[in-house]
Scaffold this active site. Structure first.
Site, PDB file in Angstrom:
ATOM      1  N   ASP A 193      47.779 -21.149  36.754  1.00 16.76           N
ATOM      2  CA  ASP A 193      48.203 -23.374  37.462  1.00 16.76           C
ATOM      3  C   ASP A 193      49.044 -22.474  38.758  1.00 16.76           C
ATOM      4  O   ASP A 193      50.576 -23.263  38.129  1.00 16.76           O
ATOM      5  CB  ASP A 193      48.081 -24.277  37.036  1.00 16.76           C
ATOM      6  CG  ASP A 193      47.542 -25.370  37.287  1.00 16.76           C
ATOM      7  OD1 ASP A 193      48.137 -25.624  39.344  1.00 16.76           O
ATOM      8  OD2 ASP A 193      46.892 -26.337  36.955  1.00 16.76           O
ATOM      9  N   HIS A 219      44.369 -23.329  39.593  1.00 13.00           N
ATOM     10  CA  HIS A 219      44.408 -24.603  39.877  1.00 13.00           C
ATOM     11  C   HIS A 219      43.151 -24.429  40.585  1.00 13.00           C
ATOM     12  O   HIS A 219      42.852 -24.381  41.694  1.00 13.00           O
ATOM     13  CB  HIS A 219      45.264 -25.322  40.877  1.00 13.00           C
ATOM     14  CG  HIS A 219      45.098 -27.201  40.429  1.00 13.00           C
ATOM     15  ND1 HIS A 219      46.345 -27.944  40.219  1.00 13.00           N
ATOM     16  CD2 HIS A 219      44.889 -27.509  41.627  1.00 13.00           C
ATOM     17  CE1 HIS A 219      45.819 -29.022  40.348  1.00 13.00           C
ATOM     18  NE2 HIS A 219      45.230 -29.446  41.162  1.00 13.00           N
TER      19      HIS A 219
END
Length: 232
Positions: free
Chosen positions: A170, A201
């Site tokens: 992420d 993400h």
């Protein structure tokens, strides 16, 4: 069937809009869908529609309304991504949780007192964690929540089941933060964490280039089972 409704704030002094998707028959429960930093856009509405197809009353409140009502942004368009990040910086998260609480209250009344859960994405993933700690949501799920390491002090207030989906690559949540999340939350009897190796993400977004089909389906399958267990 879908519609936009007005929900009264807890203070009773104003109302905000929410997108509602209703199942074909009597809803088995309700789920509050918590927006990303892009507002209640087509992707969030599609999340609601999918939940309605599964038999839930799904409702997505417009949490950015104090900044501007009806914001819809596309993360694949760079100026809109920058605007979304700017809005996130101005957004009052504590007030947002109170609006989520008002939405939970509305959904309980709308379903005649049935259970109400919540699911959030990105900023909404962080707000989902806060929802689990600060409201009476019966079951809560967060996808790629940001900044949870700053909120671990609130974990003792989590009384109902919480599931978090964590992409290991992420861009908004570094490895140290992920480690802190696991160390802080793995021992919690009500919290379940799932890692998605190599994912970034936004991997479970409905539309756009961020989506990874395989991992999105796995995460959504886990979410569906979680809600079936805890909201049934």
């Amino acid at each position: 069937m879908s519609e936009n409704v007005q929900i009264e704030r807890l203070s009773g002094d104003e109302q905000f809009e929410a997108y509602v998707a209703r199942p074909a028959g009597e809803p088995k429960a309700a789920i509050v869908v918590i927006q990303e930093i892009f507002g209640v856009n087509a992707g969030i509405r599609r999340k609601c529609d999918r939940l309605a197809e599964d038999g839930y009353l799904a409702v997505a409140p417009d949490l950015f309304w104090p900044l501007e009502r009806g914001i819809e942004l596309d993360p694949d368009i760079e100026p809109e991504m920058q605007r979304a990040l700017d809005l996130m910086g101005k957004f009052d998260q504590d007030e947002g949780i109170r609006d989520i609480e008002a939405t939970i209250k509305w959904a309980r009344a709308e379903t005649g007192g049935k259970k109400v859960g919540a699911v959030g994405y990105c900023l909404g993933g962080r707000l989902a964690y806060m929802t689990a700690a600060r409201t009476d949501s019966d079951a809560t799920v967060g996808y790629y929540a940001v900044g949870i390491d700053e909120l671990l002090r609130e974990k003792e207030a989590i009384a109902n089941p919480l599931m978090l989906h964590i992409p290991t690559d992420d861009g908004f949540v570094d490895k140290d933060t992920q480690k802190a999340m696991h160390e802080g939350l793995d021992p919690h009897p009500k919290v379940t964490l799932h890692d998605y190796e190599g994912m970034d993400h936004g991997f479970a977004t409905e539309f756009g280039k961020r989506r990874n089909e395989e991992c999105a389906q796995l995460a959504d399958k886990r979410t569906a089972g979680f809600f079936a267990k805890h909201l049934g």
